[in-house]
Design a protein around this motif. Structure first.
Motif, PDB file in Angstrom:
ATOM      1  N   VAL A  64       0.872  -1.174   0.000  1.00 41.20           N
ATOM      2  CA  VAL A  64       0.000   0.000   0.000  1.00 41.20           C
ATOM      3  C   VAL A  64       0.908   1.222   0.000  1.00 41.20           C
ATOM      4  CG1 VAL A  64      -1.771   1.309   1.222  1.00 41.20           C
ATOM      5  CG2 VAL A  64      -1.834  -1.193   1.249  1.00 41.20           C
ATOM      6  N   LEU A  65       0.895   1.977  -1.076  1.00 38.28           N
ATOM      7  CA  LEU A  65       1.755   3.159  -1.171  1.00 38.28           C
ATOM      8  C   LEU A  65       1.308   4.230  -0.175  1.00 38.28           C
ATOM      9  CD1 LEU A  65       2.093   3.462  -5.057  1.00 38.28           C
ATOM     10  CD2 LEU A  65       3.714   2.460  -3.444  1.00 38.28           C
ATOM     11  N   GLY A  70      -3.371   7.707  -6.964  1.00 42.99           N
ATOM     12  CA  GLY A  70      -4.091   8.751  -7.687  1.00 42.99           C
ATOM     13  C   GLY A  70      -5.122   8.188  -8.647  1.00 42.99           C
ATOM     14  N   GLN A  71      -5.255   6.860  -8.651  1.00 41.44           N
ATOM     15  CA  GLN A  71      -6.191   6.205  -9.551  1.00 41.44           C
ATOM     16  C   GLN A  71      -7.441   5.780  -8.787  1.00 41.44           C
ATOM     17  OE1 GLN A  71      -5.097   2.245 -10.685  1.00 41.44           O
ATOM     18  NE2 GLN A  71      -6.383   2.215 -12.510  1.00 41.44           N
ATOM     19  N   GLY A 159      -4.804   2.430  -2.473  1.00 40.99           N
ATOM     20  CA  GLY A 159      -3.640   2.514  -3.357  1.00 40.99           C
ATOM     21  C   GLY A 159      -2.681   1.355  -3.233  1.00 40.99           C
ATOM     22  N   LYS A 160      -3.212   0.159  -3.006  1.00 40.96           N
ATOM     23  CA  LYS A 160      -2.359  -1.021  -2.930  1.00 40.96           C
ATOM     24  C   LYS A 160      -1.878  -1.374  -4.331  1.00 40.96           C
ATOM     25  CE  LYS A 160      -2.135  -5.654  -0.923  1.00 40.96           C
ATOM     26  NZ  LYS A 160      -2.859  -6.686  -0.144  1.00 40.96           N
ATOM     27  N   VAL A 161      -0.584  -1.571  -4.467  1.00 39.18           N
ATOM     28  CA  VAL A 161       0.020  -1.881  -5.762  1.00 39.18           C
ATOM     29  C   VAL A 161       0.607  -3.290  -5.730  1.00 39.18           C
ATOM     30  CG1 VAL A 161       1.929  -1.325  -7.318  1.00 39.18           C
ATOM     31  CG2 VAL A 161       0.560   0.511  -6.328  1.00 39.18           C
ATOM     32  N   GLU A 162       0.258  -4.075  -6.727  1.00 43.38           N
ATOM     33  CA  GLU A 162       0.842  -5.406  -6.849  1.00 43.38           C
ATOM     34  C   GLU A 162       2.036  -5.312  -7.790  1.00 43.38           C
ATOM     35  OE1 GLU A 162      -1.985  -8.352  -8.022  1.00 43.38           O
ATOM     36  OE2 GLU A 162      -3.503  -7.687  -6.586  1.00 43.38           O
ATOM     37  N   HIS A 172       7.552  -3.369 -13.154  1.00 43.88           N
ATOM     38  CA  HIS A 172       6.903  -2.100 -13.499  1.00 43.88           C
ATOM     39  C   HIS A 172       5.778  -1.841 -12.495  1.00 43.88           C
ATOM     40  CE1 HIS A 172       8.631  -2.962 -17.569  1.00 43.88           C
ATOM     41  NE2 HIS A 172       8.811  -1.654 -17.542  1.00 43.88           N
ATOM     42  N   ALA A 173       5.650  -0.617 -12.037  1.00 38.33           N
ATOM     43  CA  ALA A 173       4.572  -0.288 -11.110  1.00 38.33           C
ATOM     44  C   ALA A 173       4.190   1.184 -11.220  1.00 38.33           C
ATOM     45  CB  ALA A 173       4.983  -0.605  -9.679  1.00 38.33           C
ATOM     46  N   ARG A 174       2.928   1.456 -11.011  1.00 41.25           N
ATOM     47  CA  ARG A 174       2.428   2.840 -10.978  1.00 41.25           C
ATOM     48  C   ARG A 174       2.653   3.384  -9.578  1.00 41.25           C
ATOM     49  NH1 ARG A 174      -3.553   3.168 -12.693  1.00 41.25           N
ATOM     50  NH2 ARG A 174      -2.573   3.103 -14.742  1.00 41.25           N
ATOM     51  N   ILE A 175       3.215   4.593  -9.479  1.00 42.50           N
ATOM     52  CA  ILE A 175       3.464   5.157  -8.145  1.00 42.50           C
ATOM     53  C   ILE A 175       2.792   6.513  -7.925  1.00 42.50           C
ATOM     54  CG2 ILE A 175       5.648   3.925  -7.860  1.00 42.50           C
ATOM     55  CD1 ILE A 175       6.979   6.746  -8.380  1.00 42.50           C
ATOM     56  N   GLY A 176       1.960   6.947  -8.870  1.00 48.76           N
ATOM     57  CA  GLY A 176       1.268   8.208  -8.639  1.00 48.76           C
ATOM     58  C   GLY A 176       0.937   8.971  -9.899  1.00 48.76           C
TER      59      GLY A 176
END
Length: 237
Positions: A64-65, A70-71, A159-162, A172-176
């Motif tokens: 969880v960032l 932001g999504q 905002g949990k990112v896998e 690759h990951a989205r961070i904002g």
């Protein structure tokens, strides 16, 4: 086209492609190099010193960032009875059991994250050909197969990112978003990097963090010097 070329030229003046920056500098440059009219997504790409072909070198997890992505995340939950109610109360966008399995099988894919209770996985497993290629198949290793559906839904919304290393050894990951503050982007980037360091396989040899790049949707890749983040990530791990 002329305007795009002009913007590109301006970006080239801002970002020195021969340099490697600190996380904070990279976050600042990504924001300065933004030129699209929409709020660009900011991604991170980390090349790891692992061979994903070996099961014991697979790097996978979720985090969880601290500042979210932001999504707006649309969450689908496969659950029955009391867990169905808990998922709805937690804010899940779509909830169902066999009826929802049938709906997805018929082509419904309007969601970004899938969570399932363990007792539903027998039915959900049949959707592998639909969910698998999209990276949406629930997995207990990243917390998306659980009876704590309320917690899982809240984390997804927060905002949990896998993350999962690809064949080339890259995560690759989205961070904002580009509209995030420089500090928020830097914090999110460091949180992801720290998670990757914690997930380092014991069988991985040599340099682990090979390269790190921060980029926005339309902007250039800004390279980060891995040596500037190793000590930080180790301190936070």
């Amino acid at each position: 086209m002329a305007k795009v070329s002009k913007n590109r030229a301006k970006v080239d003046e801002i970002v020195d492609r021969t340099r490697k920056y600190s996380v904070e500098e990279a976050a600042s440059l990504v924001k300065k190099a933004k030129f699209a009219k929409f709020d660009e997504t900011v991604d991170i790409a980390v090349r790891l010193g692992v061979n994903p072909k070996h099961a014991d070198q697979m790097v996978r997890g979720a985090i969880v960032l601290p500042h979210g992505t932001g999504q707006t995340v649309r969450v689908l939950v496969f659950a029955r009875g009391e867990k169905d109610r808990e998922a709805r109360e937690a804010g899940a966008d779509f909830v169902g059991a066999d009826d929802m399995v049938a709906k997805v099988n018929e082509g419904f894919i309007d969601f970004d994250r899938v969570i399932a209770t363990p007792d539903m996985m027998g039915a959900v497993g049949k959707l592998g050909r639909i969910l698998g290629p999209r990276g949406l198949m629930p997995n207990p290793k990243v917390g998306t197969v659980t009876f704590d559906v309320a917690g899982a839904v809240k984390e997804a919304k927060a905002g949990k990112v896998e993350y999962r290393v690809e064949k080339a050894g890259i995560v690759h990951a989205r961070i904002g978003k580009a509209s995030f503050s420089e500090q928020a982007l830097a914090d999110n980037a460091m949180a992801l990097i720290t998670a990757l360091v914690r997930a380092k396989p014991s069988t991985a040899k040599g340099i682990y963090l090979r390269s790190i790049t921060l980029t926005s949707t339309m902007g250039p890749g800004v390279r980060i010097d891995p040596s500037t983040v190793v000590s930080k990530s180790e301190e936070e791990s």
